[in-house]
Design a protein around this motif. Structure first.
Motif, mmCIF file in Angstrom:
data_model
loop_
_atom_site.group_PDB
_atom_site.id
_atom_site.type_symbol
_atom_site.label_atom_id
_atom_site.label_comp_id
_atom_site.label_asym_id
_atom_site.label_seq_id
_atom_site.Cartn_x
_atom_site.Cartn_y
_atom_site.Cartn_z
ATOM 1 N N SER A 128 0.863 -1.270 0.152
ATOM 2 C CA SER A 128 -0.107 0.142 -0.395
ATOM 3 C C SER A 128 0.680 1.133 0.077
ATOM 4 O O SER A 128 0.048 2.678 0.087
ATOM 5 C CB SER A 128 -0.794 0.485 0.998
ATOM 6 O OG SER A 128 -0.136 -0.057 2.376
ATOM 7 N N ASP A 129 2.247 1.203 0.239
ATOM 8 C CA ASP A 129 3.262 2.219 0.092
ATOM 9 C C ASP A 129 2.573 3.350 -0.926
ATOM 10 O O ASP A 129 3.057 1.809 -2.162
ATOM 11 C CB ASP A 129 4.675 2.314 -0.137
ATOM 12 C CG ASP A 129 4.794 1.609 2.199
ATOM 13 O OD1 ASP A 129 3.620 2.155 2.506
ATOM 14 O OD2 ASP A 129 5.858 1.016 2.137
ATOM 15 N N VAL A 130 2.835 4.350 -1.810
ATOM 16 C CA VAL A 130 3.117 5.611 -3.116
ATOM 17 C C VAL A 130 4.290 5.592 -2.946
ATOM 18 O O VAL A 130 4.735 6.501 -2.240
ATOM 19 C CB VAL A 130 1.873 5.863 -2.052
ATOM 20 C CG1 VAL A 130 2.218 7.024 -3.761
ATOM 21 C CG2 VAL A 130 0.338 6.173 -2.551
ATOM 22 N N ASP A 155 -5.383 1.129 4.513
ATOM 23 C CA ASP A 155 -4.915 0.920 2.894
ATOM 24 C C ASP A 155 -4.309 -0.327 2.181
ATOM 25 O O ASP A 155 -4.052 -1.165 1.593
ATOM 26 C CB ASP A 155 -3.008 1.847 3.001
ATOM 27 C CG ASP A 155 -3.790 3.077 2.688
ATOM 28 O OD1 ASP A 155 -4.827 3.643 2.707
ATOM 29 O OD2 ASP A 155 -2.965 3.923 2.671
ATOM 30 N N ILE A 189 -1.496 6.132 1.353
ATOM 31 C CA ILE A 189 -2.216 6.011 -0.655
ATOM 32 C C ILE A 189 -2.850 7.611 0.207
ATOM 33 O O ILE A 189 -3.492 7.538 0.858
ATOM 34 C CB ILE A 189 -2.995 4.778 -0.755
ATOM 35 C CG1 ILE A 189 -1.998 4.050 -0.627
ATOM 36 C CG2 ILE A 189 -4.409 5.716 -1.518
ATOM 37 C CD1 ILE A 189 -2.729 1.962 -0.603
ATOM 38 N N HIS A 226 0.403 3.115 -6.193
ATOM 39 C CA HIS A 226 0.611 2.403 -4.855
ATOM 40 C C HIS A 226 1.491 1.371 -5.406
ATOM 41 O O HIS A 226 1.950 1.127 -6.862
ATOM 42 C CB HIS A 226 0.049 1.955 -3.823
ATOM 43 C CG HIS A 226 -1.366 1.107 -4.354
ATOM 44 N ND1 HIS A 226 -1.657 0.198 -4.438
ATOM 45 C CD2 HIS A 226 -2.670 1.635 -4.337
ATOM 46 C CE1 HIS A 226 -2.823 -0.274 -4.963
ATOM 47 N NE2 HIS A 226 -3.354 0.570 -4.981
ATOM 48 N N CYS A 236 -5.629 -3.085 -0.777
ATOM 49 C CA CYS A 236 -4.794 -3.609 -1.545
ATOM 50 C C CYS A 236 -4.603 -5.397 -1.672
ATOM 51 O O CYS A 236 -4.517 -5.686 -2.265
ATOM 52 C CB CYS A 236 -3.130 -3.645 -0.925
ATOM 53 S SG CYS A 236 -2.873 -1.808 -1.360
#
Length: 418
Positions: free
Chosen positions: A180-182, A382, A246, A213, A386
């Motif tokens: 979920s990291d952007v 988040d 996100i 993401h 995902c």
């Protein structure tokens, strides 16, 4: 990393290979564990090794000291005809045993390159007079400056040649990358550097826009998620990108104390305004408008509430939020779901010892167990999104595929904000 009470560099040991004596120590700036003849006899074949180890980083440890070297072999049948048509040497760093070898590698290789060039151009190492007059004092100064000047030096080696060395700062390992990291760029990328990157990294970089993401990037590039995460982790380590949450209009953010720095620094204000202006906006945004919008965030306000309240048509709220999170002006207030009723996910009365339920598909029971485990207060919305689960405005969980499973009612969950 070396202890604060220990020097960064104990000594430099310069060795050569002679057809009659073999490998021997020509000069050492100080006595070390590697100075004794018996000890050196054990390592001589690594200090001045066969061609298969030339230009490779050599690391040897004896007791509480470590030797790092980069053997050099210069082949020239005419110039070195009396020494088997080649000249071998090695300028080794002697450092504390607990020191990280990677911290010294660039300096060791760079010193070897300097000496190789001087030998080819000026016979610097095969002329005993030059070595006595220039090499020995230069090695002494390198050790002294390395220990006194913050682990770096600039020493005149010969004529107009200066040796500039610096030990690498030890960086912490990058954090694990979540789906979920952007990713967002925190430094400009030079096109020449981009061409030298592997194809996987180039493909990943081309998909970074500050909104997608990691899981989305993997899907868009048709790449395995694990490979995308590895590429992202490498970019984080080299300070090319940073990771932010996100963006969603349902997110909540809170202002951090760093907002004061933005309020007093004119250059940061100009950078903010330049970054967040909406594409095609008729009027340029002002810092007052941007700052007012940032300060409107609190624990109770969603992004959509702030946007509706401010009505700043010339400010791109997505860019504003992501930019402020990247620079720590805003902090995401995350929501974590905690299940209150485990029986909703797994009916233990209907399970066999092998974990499957009567008359039901085993895969469905596995999905239910996974969802139950996810709602344990450690996964935010988040992470669940995902994995295919979304929460509507009433915080009711909903599977993206209606046939996937039935989900529990609202009173089976509590939400933790932090």
């Amino acid at each position: 990393m070396t202890d604060g009470s220990l020097p960064a560099l104990y000594a430099i040991q310069y060795s050569e290979f002679d057809i009659r004596k073999g490998a021997y120590v020509y000069y050492e700036t100080a006595k070390t564990n590697f100075s004794e003849e018996r000890q050196f006899n054990w390592i001589r074949n690594f200090v001045c090794p066969e061609p298969n180890l030339k230009d490779k980083l050599i690391v040897l440890t004896i007791d509480n000291q470590k030797l790092l070297g980069c053997p050099v072999i210069i082949s020239d049948g005419e110039k070195y005809r009396n020494n088997r048509n080649e000249f071998r040497f090695n300028a080794c760093f002697i450092v504390p045993a607990q020191a990280d070898a990677l911290k010294y590698e660039v300096a060791v290789r760079k010193l070897a390159t300097y000496l190789r060039t001087l030998e080819i151009d000026s016979c610097f190492l095969t002329n005993d007079i030059l070595k006595q007059e220039y090499l020995k004092p230069a090695l002494d100064k390198i050790v002294k400056q390395m220990n006194e000047n913050g682990q770096q030096c600039s020493v005149k080696m010969y004529s107009s040649v200066f040796v500039n060395l610096k030990l690498l700062e030890q960086q912490t390992e990058p954090p694990a990358i979540a789906s979920s990291d952007v990713p967002m760029f925190c430094n400009n990328i030079d096109l020449s550097d981009l061409e030298q990157m592997d194809q996987m990294t180039q493909r990943v970089i081309a998909s970074i826009d500050g909104l997608r993401h990691v899981n989305k990037i993997a899907q868009d590039t048709d790449t395995e998620l694990a490979l995308v995460k590895a590429a992202m982790q490498n970019l984080v380590y080299h300070n090319v990108i940073r990771l932010v949450p996100i963006f969603s209009y349902k997110n909540r953010y809170i202002v951090t104390p760093k907002i004061q720095k933005l309020y007093t620094d004119v250059s940061l204000q100009k950078e903010l305004v330049f970054f967040v202006v909406r594409n095609g906006a008729k009027d340029c945004a002002t810092f007052y408008e941007c700052f007012s919008m940032i300060c409107a965030f609190d624990h109770g306000s969603l992004v959509k509430d702030v946007v509706n309240k401010m009505k700043a048509n010339n400010i791109d709220e997505k860019k504003l939020v992501q930019y402020c999170v990247l620079n720590d002006y805003l902090r995401r207030v995350r929501d974590y779901r905690i299940s209150l009723d485990e029986s909703v996910y797994i009916n233990t009365n209907n399970l066999h010892s092998n974990g499957t339920s009567d008359g039901n598909d085993p895969s469905k029971s596995k999905i239910k167990k996974t969802l139950r485990d996810l709602c344990d207060g450690t996964n935010d919305s988040d992470s669940l999104a995902c994995l295919g689960y979304i929460f509507n405005s009433r915080l009711i969980p909903t599977a993206r595929k209606s046939t996937q499973q039935s989900l529990p009612p609202l009173d089976s969950y509590i939400t933790l904000w932090k």
